[in-house]
Design a protein around this motif. Structure first.
Motif, PDB file in Angstrom:
ATOM      1  N   PRO A  52      -3.021 -68.477  -5.640  1.00 29.40           N
ATOM      2  CA  PRO A  52      -1.798 -68.660  -4.830  1.00 29.40           C
ATOM      3  C   PRO A  52      -1.349 -67.390  -4.119  1.00 29.40           C
ATOM      4  N   LYS A  53      -1.660 -66.224  -4.690  1.00 26.75           N
ATOM      5  CA  LYS A  53      -1.263 -64.966  -4.044  1.00 26.75           C
ATOM      6  C   LYS A  53      -2.036 -64.742  -2.743  1.00 26.75           C
ATOM      7  N   PHE A  54      -3.238 -65.267  -2.666  1.00 24.82           N
ATOM      8  CA  PHE A  54      -4.024 -65.159  -1.429  1.00 24.82           C
ATOM      9  C   PHE A  54      -3.294 -65.867  -0.294  1.00 24.82           C
ATOM     10  N   LYS A  55      -2.850 -67.090  -0.549  1.00 24.80           N
ATOM     11  CA  LYS A  55      -2.131 -67.840   0.478  1.00 24.80           C
ATOM     12  C   LYS A  55      -0.796 -67.171   0.808  1.00 24.80           C
ATOM     13  N   GLN A  56      -0.136 -66.648  -0.222  1.00 28.58           N
ATOM     14  CA  GLN A  56       1.153 -65.979  -0.008  1.00 28.58           C
ATOM     15  C   GLN A  56       0.981 -64.742   0.859  1.00 28.58           C
ATOM     16  N   SER A  57       0.007 -63.901   0.520  1.00 31.65           N
ATOM     17  CA  SER A  57      -0.212 -62.676   1.289  1.00 31.65           C
ATOM     18  C   SER A  57      -0.641 -62.989   2.713  1.00 31.65           C
ATOM     19  N   LEU A  58      -1.425 -64.051   2.873  1.00 29.26           N
ATOM     20  CA  LEU A  58      -1.864 -64.442   4.214  1.00 29.26           C
ATOM     21  C   LEU A  58      -0.680 -64.909   5.053  1.00 29.26           C
ATOM     22  N   MET A  59       0.212 -65.668   4.435  1.00 28.51           N
ATOM     23  CA  MET A  59       1.401 -66.142   5.146  1.00 28.51           C
ATOM     24  C   MET A  59       2.303 -64.978   5.530  1.00 28.51           C
ATOM     25  N   VAL A  60       2.504 -64.037   4.610  1.00 24.15           N
ATOM     26  CA  VAL A  60       3.336 -62.860   4.901  1.00 24.15           C
ATOM     27  C   VAL A  60       2.728 -62.053   6.041  1.00 24.15           C
ATOM     28  N   THR A  61       1.412 -61.894   6.025  1.00 22.65           N
ATOM     29  CA  THR A  61       0.743 -61.108   7.063  1.00 22.65           C
ATOM     30  C   THR A  61       0.866 -61.755   8.425  1.00 22.65           C
ATOM     31  N   PHE A  62       0.679 -63.061   8.497  1.00 27.87           N
ATOM     32  CA  PHE A  62       0.806 -63.750   9.781  1.00 27.87           C
ATOM     33  C   PHE A  62       2.242 -63.683  10.304  1.00 27.87           C
ATOM     34  N   LYS A  63       3.222 -63.777   9.407  1.00 28.79           N
ATOM     35  CA  LYS A  63       4.619 -63.624   9.827  1.00 28.79           C
ATOM     36  C   LYS A  63       4.847 -62.222  10.384  1.00 28.79           C
ATOM     37  N   TYR A  64       4.319 -61.239   9.683  1.00 27.94           N
ATOM     38  CA  TYR A  64       4.486 -59.851  10.110  1.00 27.94           C
ATOM     39  C   TYR A  64       3.857 -59.638  11.484  1.00 27.94           C
ATOM     40  N   VAL A  65       2.631 -60.113  11.665  1.00 29.40           N
ATOM     41  CA  VAL A  65       1.943 -59.945  12.950  1.00 29.40           C
ATOM     42  C   VAL A  65       2.696 -60.661  14.060  1.00 29.40           C
ATOM     43  N   THR A  91      14.590 -60.209   4.637  1.00 24.33           N
ATOM     44  CA  THR A  91      15.087 -58.935   5.162  1.00 24.33           C
ATOM     45  C   THR A  91      14.152 -57.779   4.811  1.00 24.33           C
ATOM     46  N   ALA A  92      13.466 -57.881   3.679  1.00 23.21           N
ATOM     47  CA  ALA A  92      12.513 -56.830   3.314  1.00 23.21           C
ATOM     48  C   ALA A  92      11.361 -56.792   4.311  1.00 23.21           C
ATOM     49  N   LEU A  93      10.864 -57.962   4.677  1.00 24.00           N
ATOM     50  CA  LEU A  93       9.797 -58.019   5.682  1.00 24.00           C
ATOM     51  C   LEU A  93      10.315 -57.564   7.035  1.00 24.00           C
ATOM     52  N   LEU A  94      11.568 -57.849   7.311  1.00 25.60           N
ATOM     53  CA  LEU A  94      12.162 -57.440   8.584  1.00 25.60           C
ATOM     54  C   LEU A  94      12.188 -55.921   8.731  1.00 25.60           C
ATOM     55  N   THR A  95      12.396 -55.197   7.632  1.00 23.56           N
ATOM     56  CA  THR A  95      12.381 -53.733   7.708  1.00 23.56           C
ATOM     57  C   THR A  95      11.001 -53.223   8.112  1.00 23.56           C
ATOM     58  N   LEU A  96       9.949 -53.887   7.627  1.00 23.08           N
ATOM     59  CA  LEU A  96       8.586 -53.504   8.022  1.00 23.08           C
ATOM     60  C   LEU A  96       8.364 -53.771   9.507  1.00 23.08           C
ATOM     61  N   VAL A  97       8.903 -54.892   9.985  1.00 21.48           N
ATOM     62  CA  VAL A  97       8.767 -55.234  11.403  1.00 21.48           C
ATOM     63  C   VAL A  97       9.488 -54.207  12.271  1.00 21.48           C
ATOM     64  N   LEU A  98      10.673 -53.796  11.856  1.00 26.76           N
ATOM     65  CA  LEU A  98      11.424 -52.798  12.611  1.00 26.76           C
ATOM     66  C   LEU A  98      10.702 -51.456  12.636  1.00 26.76           C
ATOM     67  N   SER A 109       4.088 -53.211  -5.172  1.00 24.92           N
ATOM     68  CA  SER A 109       4.171 -54.509  -5.840  1.00 24.92           C
ATOM     69  C   SER A 109       4.309 -55.680  -4.885  1.00 24.92           C
ATOM     70  N   GLY A 110       4.670 -55.415  -3.642  1.00 21.61           N
ATOM     71  CA  GLY A 110       4.921 -56.492  -2.701  1.00 21.61           C
ATOM     72  C   GLY A 110       6.275 -57.134  -2.882  1.00 21.61           C
ATOM     73  N   ALA A 111       7.157 -56.508  -3.670  1.00 19.59           N
ATOM     74  CA  ALA A 111       8.492 -57.040  -3.943  1.00 19.59           C
ATOM     75  C   ALA A 111       9.334 -57.014  -2.670  1.00 19.59           C
ATOM     76  N   PRO A 112      10.397 -57.838  -2.625  1.00 16.97           N
ATOM     77  CA  PRO A 112      10.823 -58.794  -3.660  1.00 16.97           C
ATOM     78  C   PRO A 112      10.126 -60.141  -3.524  1.00 16.97           C
ATOM     79  N   ARG A 113       9.733 -60.706  -4.642  1.00 13.48           N
ATOM     80  CA  ARG A 113       9.080 -62.009  -4.716  1.00 13.48           C
ATOM     81  C   ARG A 113       7.930 -62.117  -3.734  1.00 13.48           C
ATOM     82  N   ASN A 114       7.131 -61.057  -3.682  1.00 11.85           N
ATOM     83  CA  ASN A 114       5.952 -60.994  -2.807  1.00 11.85           C
ATOM     84  C   ASN A 114       6.307 -61.120  -1.327  1.00 11.85           C
TER      85      ASN A 114
END
Length: 316
Positions: free
Chosen positions: A82-95, A173-180, A256-261
């Motif tokens: 499940p972490k593979f799908k989660q990380s892939l989803m996070v990466t596509f959102k980031y891109v 919001t954590a992912l948003l900081t990376l985007v900024l 760790s990929g926090a919070p909640r991956n």
């Protein structure tokens, strides 16, 4: 007569030999000049990729001998991870968020500093600096402190009577900081856009002004179409770079990929499997999947480019 003919043939042979020898020398010199790149390319790209491909079909923990397991790593990735799908989803959102933001800011700043000014050179340096240091550990730590619970952003919010925002306790919001942070690193794309803007003939704009076209119309009818080859290049390069992002996510989440991956980008997940779980074979399989994904996305960009990228020989 025969003696003269033989002498002519000998001279022709000597000339051909000198030419051949000169060509050989030029070829050898050329290879010597590019040998550092060839050695580095083979040592740090081709050979490691070959080893990674070999390890992708093995169970290897870096402590014991590698054991061949065929496609078991890939099967587990696609069926029981499940972490593979989660990380892939996070990466596509980031891109999807980081690339348009970075290109938009880069183009806007390039157009601003394209105007003649004595400080244009200084502006280029100032705007390019974040791209040089933006991927460093120090900048990532600074970014984490700025958006921290007691950081600069929350300090400003509380000073004007607003509630603080806990950026690193919410996945969005954590992912948003990376985007900024990615948007802040627009320097290299800006310089490429700037060179493209300077190559647009001024005659186009003069003709448009005579026809009564305003600035907005000029941008969409002249600037943007003429910049599509540059835009395509930047889009491809920034997309690849965004898929490979690692340092900011690692520093901001403490690996760790926090919070909640929410910041578990794909490269960070590969790192966790390789150097935290010591599953080097599994991590190698993940890395090759990423290569295929990047290759597929890049191919799709090239396939769609014929619909929106204009060359000089085409009418815009």
């Amino acid at each position: 007569m025969k003696t003269i003919t033989n002498e002519v043939k000998m001279k022709e042979k000597a000339t051909l030999f000198r030419r051949f020898s000169s060509n050989q020398q030029d070829t050898i010199s050329g290879y010597l000049f590019i040998s550092p790149f060839i050695i580095g390319f083979l040592s740090f790209i081709v050979v490691p990729m070959g080893i990674s491909l070999y390890m992708a079909f093995h169970n290897y923990d870096m402590l014991t001998e590698a054991t061949y397991i065929g496609f078991a790593n890939f099967k587990r990735i696609f069926t029981n991870d499940p972490k593979f799908k989660q990380s892939l989803m996070v990466t596509f959102k980031y891109v999807a968020m980081a690339v348009p933001l970075r290109l938009t800011i880069a183009l806007a700043v390039a157009m601003l500093i394209n105007r003649p000014s004595k400080l244009t050179g200084a502006y280029r340096v100032l705007f390019y600096i974040p791209s040089v240091i933006g991927g460093s550990v120090a900048v990532s730590i600074m970014w984490r402190n700025i958006f921290g619970d007691t950081g600069l952003i929350n300090g400003v919010l509380t000073s004007i009577g607003l509630d603080p925002v806990y950026f690193f306790k919410n996945p969005t919001t954590a992912l948003l900081t990376l985007v900024l942070l990615a948007g802040w690193q627009f320097g290299s794309s800006m310089l490429i856009f700037l060179s493209g803007l300077k190559n647009i003939p001024i005659d186009y704009y003069e003709a448009a002004m005579i026809d009564g076209a305003g600035k907005v119309r000029q941008f969409f009818s002249i600037t943007l179409p003429c910049l599509t080859p540059i835009l395509f290049f930047n889009l491809v390069m920034q997309t690849i770079q965004s898929f490979l992002t690692f340092t900011p996510a690692y520093i901001i989440s403490n690996g760790s990929g926090a919070p909640r991956n929410g910041t578990l980008v794909y490269s960070l997940y590969i790192y966790q499997k390789a150097f935290s779980d010591f599953k080097m074979g599994y991590a190698s399989a993940l890395a090759w999947i990423l290569i295929v994904i990047i290759g597929t996305v890049t191919m799709l960009l090239f396939l769609t480019s014929k619909f929106w990228v204009f060359s000089e020989s085409e009418e815009v």
